[in-house]
Design a protein around this motif. Structure first.
Motif, PDB file in Angstrom:
ATOM      1  N   UNK A 189       0.886  -1.188  -0.100  1.00 48.44           N
ATOM      2  CA  UNK A 189      -0.057  -0.046   0.015  1.00 48.44           C
ATOM      3  C   UNK A 189       0.679   1.402  -0.033  1.00 48.44           C
ATOM      4  N   UNK A 190       2.174   1.140  -0.099  1.00 47.50           N
ATOM      5  CA  UNK A 190       3.050   2.477  -0.168  1.00 47.50           C
ATOM      6  C   UNK A 190       3.520   2.783  -1.615  1.00 47.50           C
ATOM      7  N   UNK A 191       2.616   2.456  -2.579  1.00 49.74           N
ATOM      8  CA  UNK A 191       3.124   3.028  -3.958  1.00 49.74           C
ATOM      9  C   UNK A 191       4.237   2.645  -4.666  1.00 49.74           C
ATOM     10  N   UNK A 192       4.857   1.408  -3.994  1.00 45.46           N
ATOM     11  CA  UNK A 192       6.243   0.715  -4.547  1.00 45.46           C
ATOM     12  C   UNK A 192       6.023  -0.056  -5.857  1.00 45.46           C
ATOM     13  N   UNK A 193       4.814  -0.760  -5.900  1.00 42.48           N
ATOM     14  CA  UNK A 193       4.682  -1.595  -7.026  1.00 42.48           C
ATOM     15  C   UNK A 193       3.348  -1.358  -7.427  1.00 42.48           C
ATOM     16  N   UNK A 194       2.414  -1.214  -6.653  1.00 43.77           N
ATOM     17  CA  UNK A 194       0.907  -0.734  -7.200  1.00 43.77           C
ATOM     18  C   UNK A 194       0.915   0.827  -7.176  1.00 43.77           C
ATOM     19  N   UNK A 195       0.468   1.321  -8.318  1.00 41.48           N
ATOM     20  CA  UNK A 195       0.400   2.832  -7.912  1.00 41.48           C
ATOM     21  C   UNK A 195      -0.876   3.263  -7.162  1.00 41.48           C
TER      22      UNK A 195
END
Length: 255
Positions: A189-195
């Motif tokens: 949930x931190x925008x690392x892999x999933x925008x």
């Protein structure tokens, strides 16, 4: 017998030399630990290669690696400065290592400085390795290197403070469980892999205030979109750094 009889002269080494020696020791301990290597090197590398090679997540227009590389760099910072440091320091505290080191000539603040410097050394190695792999996958970074450096330094300070706070207040077993759980949650949930724009609007506004989201988005703005200086993300990281380090200094228990 006069004091000049002894050779070498007894007494504590200069402070700079003590910090350098402790930093070297902390770095070797980080790099020799198999669990730490799994967190700091193997997992970020596998995620970068897997999600760049296989179209699993919609990362928008352009090459997947251009979106993923900045996020993986942010993940590497979190894994070392937060997760790895929290677990290692928590068990050092449980086994009485910190208590004994605190009784040595090395001041407590210098010990924390050595731990932070060891984290920075490890991160340099991580960034170099991940950058080489990303280039091999076709990464085309752009933007201001100074902005990237500021983001990485503030991100390290923020995660280091939070990691030391957790290690200095919770039991070692609780730190182990909590640090790994936070790592997994922020990975998703931190925008690392999933925008972040894949999440509902109400959730985006909350997630955007997390240090991992600020770091990954800031690096992405600079390295993917060529932004000059992401002041908003830098501000969020600065607030987390001040709060985390301040709370760690205030509440850290050595025993």
């Amino acid at each position: 017998m006069s004091a000049g009889t002894y050779a070498p002269r007894p007494g504590a080494a200069p402070l700079g030399r003590m910090i350098a020696a402790q930093t070297a020791l902390e770095t070797r301990m980080l790099l020799r630990n198999g669990e730490q290597l799994l967190l700091t090197v193997i997992i970020p590398t596998l995620l970068l290669v897997l999600f760049s090679a296989v179209d699993i997540v919609d990362t928008g227009a352009g090459e997947s690696v251009d979106f993923l590389a900045p996020g993986i760099l942010a993940l590497a910072v979190m894994s070392t400065a937060f997760t790895g440091q929290a677990i290692a320091t928590g068990f050092e505290r449980r086994y009485g290592v910190l208590k004994r080191l605190a009784a040595s000539p090395l001041p407590r603040w210098a010990l924390m400085t050595s731990k932070t410097l060891a984290v920075l050394v490890t991160e340099v190695l991580q960034v170099l390795l991940l950058t080489v792999i990303a280039f091999a996958l076709g990464w085309s970074p752009q933007g201001n290197p100074v902005a990237v450096l500021l983001l990485l330094v503030l991100g390290t300070a923020a995660f280091s403070g939070l990691g030391l706070l957790m290690a200095g207040t919770l039991r070692a077993e609780a730190t182990l469980a909590a640090a790994n759980l936070v790592f997994l949650l922020l990975l998703v949930g931190g925008g690392v892999i999933v925008p972040l724009d894949k999440f509902p609007d109400a959730v985006q506004s909350v997630l955007g205030l997390l240090p991992i989201a600020a770091l990954s988005d800031g690096l992405r703005d600079v390295l993917q979109h060529g932004a000059a200086m992401p002041w908003g993300d830098l501000g969020i990281l600065a607030v987390w750094a001040v709060l985390g380090l301040g709370a760690a200094a205030r509440f850290f228990r050595w025993e």
